[in-house]
Design a protein around this motif. Structure first.
Motif, PDB file in Angstrom:
ATOM      1  N   PRO A   1       0.843  -1.324  -0.098  1.00  0.00           N
ATOM      2  CA  PRO A   1      -0.170   0.192   0.151  1.00  0.00           C
ATOM      3  C   PRO A   1       0.948   1.430   0.011  1.00  0.00           C
ATOM      4  O   PRO A   1       1.758   1.288   0.828  1.00  0.00           O
ATOM      5  CB  PRO A   1      -0.890  -0.123   1.192  1.00  0.00           C
ATOM      6  CG  PRO A   1      -0.625  -1.494   1.702  1.00  0.00           C
ATOM      7  CD  PRO A   1       0.563  -1.922   1.135  1.00  0.00           C
ATOM      8  N   LEU A   2       0.577   2.181  -1.033  1.00  0.00           N
ATOM      9  CA  LEU A   2       1.074   3.414  -0.976  1.00  0.00           C
ATOM     10  C   LEU A   2       0.244   4.226   0.235  1.00  0.00           C
ATOM     11  O   LEU A   2      -0.675   3.831   1.117  1.00  0.00           O
ATOM     12  CB  LEU A   2       0.519   4.325  -2.065  1.00  0.00           C
ATOM     13  CG  LEU A   2       1.038   3.707  -3.111  1.00  0.00           C
ATOM     14  CD1 LEU A   2       0.750   4.534  -4.434  1.00  0.00           C
ATOM     15  CD2 LEU A   2       2.898   3.766  -3.257  1.00  0.00           C
ATOM     16  N   THR A   3       1.080   5.385   0.755  1.00  0.00           N
ATOM     17  CA  THR A   3       0.590   6.237   2.006  1.00  0.00           C
ATOM     18  C   THR A   3      -1.198   6.478   1.911  1.00  0.00           C
ATOM     19  O   THR A   3      -1.859   6.428   2.816  1.00  0.00           O
ATOM     20  CB  THR A   3       1.311   7.618   1.971  1.00  0.00           C
ATOM     21  OG1 THR A   3       2.611   7.299   2.276  1.00  0.00           O
ATOM     22  CG2 THR A   3       0.696   8.312   3.117  1.00  0.00           C
ATOM     23  N   HIS A   4      -1.424   6.942   0.456  1.00  0.00           N
ATOM     24  CA  HIS A   4      -2.934   7.240   0.451  1.00  0.00           C
ATOM     25  C   HIS A   4      -3.586   5.879   0.593  1.00  0.00           C
ATOM     26  O   HIS A   4      -4.944   5.943   1.078  1.00  0.00           O
ATOM     27  CB  HIS A   4      -3.140   7.867  -0.960  1.00  0.00           C
ATOM     28  CG  HIS A   4      -2.377   8.878  -1.118  1.00  0.00           C
ATOM     29  ND1 HIS A   4      -1.166   8.879  -1.726  1.00  0.00           N
ATOM     30  CD2 HIS A   4      -2.693  10.172  -0.688  1.00  0.00           C
ATOM     31  CE1 HIS A   4      -0.526  10.216  -1.913  1.00  0.00           C
ATOM     32  NE2 HIS A   4      -1.340  11.089  -1.276  1.00  0.00           N
ATOM     33  N   ASP A   5      -3.353   4.734   0.277  1.00  0.00           N
ATOM     34  CA  ASP A   5      -4.312   3.485   0.491  1.00  0.00           C
ATOM     35  C   ASP A   5      -4.102   3.220   1.963  1.00  0.00           C
ATOM     36  O   ASP A   5      -5.196   2.898   2.206  1.00  0.00           O
ATOM     37  CB  ASP A   5      -3.266   2.517  -0.141  1.00  0.00           C
ATOM     38  CG  ASP A   5      -3.407   2.576  -1.857  1.00  0.00           C
ATOM     39  OD1 ASP A   5      -4.188   2.685  -2.428  1.00  0.00           O
ATOM     40  OD2 ASP A   5      -2.273   2.320  -2.349  1.00  0.00           O
ATOM     41  N   LEU A   6      -2.947   3.587   2.627  1.00  0.00           N
ATOM     42  CA  LEU A   6      -2.954   3.229   4.183  1.00  0.00           C
ATOM     43  C   LEU A   6      -4.128   4.135   4.941  1.00  0.00           C
ATOM     44  O   LEU A   6      -4.697   3.640   5.688  1.00  0.00           O
ATOM     45  CB  LEU A   6      -1.459   3.468   4.670  1.00  0.00           C
ATOM     46  CG  LEU A   6      -1.525   3.543   5.972  1.00  0.00           C
ATOM     47  CD1 LEU A   6      -1.599   2.113   6.668  1.00  0.00           C
ATOM     48  CD2 LEU A   6      -0.074   4.147   6.457  1.00  0.00           C
ATOM     49  N   PHE A   7      -4.020   5.313   4.480  1.00  0.00           N
ATOM     50  CA  PHE A   7      -4.992   6.399   4.962  1.00  0.00           C
ATOM     51  C   PHE A   7      -6.381   5.893   4.892  1.00  0.00           C
ATOM     52  O   PHE A   7      -7.351   6.108   5.552  1.00  0.00           O
ATOM     53  CB  PHE A   7      -4.573   7.640   4.671  1.00  0.00           C
ATOM     54  CG  PHE A   7      -5.444   8.763   5.333  1.00  0.00           C
ATOM     55  CD1 PHE A   7      -5.491   8.727   6.686  1.00  0.00           C
ATOM     56  CD2 PHE A   7      -6.000   9.902   4.771  1.00  0.00           C
ATOM     57  CE1 PHE A   7      -6.007   9.749   7.577  1.00  0.00           C
ATOM     58  CE2 PHE A   7      -6.562  10.932   5.412  1.00  0.00           C
ATOM     59  CZ  PHE A   7      -6.663  10.831   6.829  1.00  0.00           C
TER      60      PHE A   7
ATOM     61  N   ARG B   1      -3.514  19.130   1.652  1.00  0.00           N
ATOM     62  CA  ARG B   1      -2.982  19.373   0.211  1.00  0.00           C
ATOM     63  C   ARG B   1      -3.810  18.826  -0.787  1.00  0.00           C
ATOM     64  O   ARG B   1      -4.437  17.811  -0.587  1.00  0.00           O
ATOM     65  CB  ARG B   1      -1.500  18.778  -0.173  1.00  0.00           C
ATOM     66  CG  ARG B   1      -0.377  19.617   0.825  1.00  0.00           C
ATOM     67  CD  ARG B   1       0.740  19.199   0.266  1.00  0.00           C
ATOM     68  NE  ARG B   1       1.090  17.518   0.184  1.00  0.00           N
ATOM     69  CZ  ARG B   1       2.215  16.919  -0.057  1.00  0.00           C
ATOM     70  NH1 ARG B   1       3.151  17.632  -0.469  1.00  0.00           N
ATOM     71  NH2 ARG B   1       1.911  15.797   0.012  1.00  0.00           N
ATOM     72  N   PRO B   2      -3.994  19.686  -1.753  1.00  0.00           N
ATOM     73  CA  PRO B   2      -5.348  19.084  -2.822  1.00  0.00           C
ATOM     74  C   PRO B   2      -4.734  17.872  -3.524  1.00  0.00           C
ATOM     75  O   PRO B   2      -5.659  17.119  -3.828  1.00  0.00           O
ATOM     76  CB  PRO B   2      -5.286  20.242  -3.746  1.00  0.00           C
ATOM     77  CG  PRO B   2      -5.152  21.428  -2.898  1.00  0.00           C
ATOM     78  CD  PRO B   2      -3.989  21.326  -1.888  1.00  0.00           C
ATOM     79  N   SER B   3      -3.392  17.670  -3.603  1.00  0.00           N
ATOM     80  CA  SER B   3      -2.926  16.545  -4.345  1.00  0.00           C
ATOM     81  C   SER B   3      -3.147  15.155  -3.582  1.00  0.00           C
ATOM     82  O   SER B   3      -3.454  14.327  -3.959  1.00  0.00           O
ATOM     83  CB  SER B   3      -1.499  16.560  -4.778  1.00  0.00           C
ATOM     84  OG  SER B   3      -0.793  16.897  -3.465  1.00  0.00           O
ATOM     85  N   ASP B   4      -3.014  15.424  -2.215  1.00  0.00           N
ATOM     86  CA  ASP B   4      -3.041  14.145  -1.381  1.00  0.00           C
ATOM     87  C   ASP B   4      -4.676  14.030  -1.270  1.00  0.00           C
ATOM     88  O   ASP B   4      -5.094  12.964  -1.262  1.00  0.00           O
ATOM     89  CB  ASP B   4      -2.479  14.724  -0.029  1.00  0.00           C
ATOM     90  CG  ASP B   4      -0.884  14.487   0.218  1.00  0.00           C
ATOM     91  OD1 ASP B   4      -0.449  13.720  -0.696  1.00  0.00           O
ATOM     92  OD2 ASP B   4      -0.375  15.271   0.874  1.00  0.00           O
ATOM     93  N   SER B   5      -5.374  15.089  -1.240  1.00  0.00           N
ATOM     94  CA  SER B   5      -6.931  15.025  -1.044  1.00  0.00           C
ATOM     95  C   SER B   5      -7.456  14.284  -2.331  1.00  0.00           C
ATOM     96  O   SER B   5      -8.557  13.420  -2.271  1.00  0.00           O
ATOM     97  CB  SER B   5      -7.539  16.219  -0.898  1.00  0.00           C
ATOM     98  OG  SER B   5      -6.954  16.947   0.238  1.00  0.00           O
ATOM     99  N   ILE B   6      -7.237  14.640  -3.410  1.00  0.00           N
ATOM    100  CA  ILE B   6      -7.520  14.006  -4.590  1.00  0.00           C
ATOM    101  C   ILE B   6      -7.042  12.617  -5.011  1.00  0.00           C
ATOM    102  O   ILE B   6      -7.954  11.795  -5.036  1.00  0.00           O
ATOM    103  CB  ILE B   6      -7.040  14.878  -5.780  1.00  0.00           C
ATOM    104  CG1 ILE B   6      -7.488  16.388  -6.099  1.00  0.00           C
ATOM    105  CG2 ILE B   6      -7.173  14.162  -7.206  1.00  0.00           C
ATOM    106  CD1 ILE B   6      -6.812  17.313  -6.909  1.00  0.00           C
ATOM    107  N   ALA B   7      -5.756  12.328  -4.482  1.00  0.00           N
ATOM    108  CA  ALA B   7      -5.386  10.808  -4.509  1.00  0.00           C
ATOM    109  C   ALA B   7      -6.220  10.005  -3.513  1.00  0.00           C
ATOM    110  O   ALA B   7      -6.498   8.849  -3.811  1.00  0.00           O
ATOM    111  CB  ALA B   7      -3.719  10.882  -4.261  1.00  0.00           C
TER     112      ALA B   7
END
Length: 163
Positions: free
Chosen positions: A55-61, A100-106
Motif C-alpha cells: 500500500p501507498l500512503t494514500h491507500d494506508l490512510f 494538500r489538494p494533491s493528497d486529497s485528490i489521491a
C-alpha cells in the motif's frame, strides 16, 4: 462550491512539473494544479485502477479511515493563496482536516469521494475550454485526454499570474 472531475495527470514541459487537471462538472472551466511527482503517481495509479504490491500512503490512510468506522464524504478545494491551493477533507461526522489538494485528490479517487472547488477559485484560476462539438452530451474519454494534452502544451504558470 462546484463539483469537479479529475481529468488526469500530465507533466508540463519544459519544466517537467506534474499537473493534475480538474474539470468543472456541467461547465467548461478547467483547473490545473501543479503537484509533486509522488502525488502525481498516486493519482495516476488510482485512476488506472493499479494496485501496488504494497500500500501507498494514500491507500494506508483510506484503510485507516474505514477501519476506524468513518467515511470521507467530500474533498473541497477551498483556498488559493499566492499560487498555493488549499484543500479540506470532510468526514461523515462533519470533521474537517486541512490537506494538500494533491493528497486529497489521491485519497478521493481511492474512496470514491466527490471533489468540489470553491466558485471563487474557479473564477480566479479556472481556464475556460469550450467543449468540442459532439452529437453526444458526454465527451469520449480519449477526446478528453487529447484536449487535456493540447491544453497543457500551451499553458504555463505565467498564464495564472493575475498581477
Amino acid at each position: 462550491m462546484r463539483e469537479v472531475d479529475v481529468v488526469g495527470v500530465r507533466v508540463e514541459m519544459p519544466s517537467s512539473q506534474p499537473i493534475v487537471l480538474l474539470r468543472e462538472v456541467g461547465g467548461e472551466r478547467y483547473l490545473p494544479i501543479w503537484i509533486g511527482a509522488a502525488e502525481a503517481s498516486a493519482i495516476a495509479f488510482a485512476q488506472q485502477g493499479m494496485e501496488p504490491p504494497r500500500p501507498l500512503t494514500h491507500d494506508l490512510f483510506a484503510s485507516v479511515i474505514e477501519l476506524l468506522g468513518h467515511r470521507l464524504t467530500q474533498v473541497r478545494i477551498v483556498n488559493l493563496n499566492e499560487g498555493v491551493f488549499e484543500a479540506v477533507l470532510v468526514f461523515d461526522d462533519k470533521t474537517e482536516i486541512s490537506a494538500r489538494p494533491s493528497d486529497s485528490i489521491a485519497l478521493a479517487l481511492r474512496t470514491g469521494t466527490p471533489v468540489f472547488c470553491a466558485d471563487e477559485i474557479l473564477a480566479e484560476a479556472g481556464i475556460p475550454v469550450p467543449e468540442l462539438d459532439s452529437a453526444d452530451d458526454e465527451v469520449e474519454e480519449e477526446e478528453e485526454v487529447e484536449r487535456f494534452r493540447e491544453f497543457l502544451d500551451h499553458v504555463s504558470p505565467e498564464d495564472f499570474d493575475k498581477s
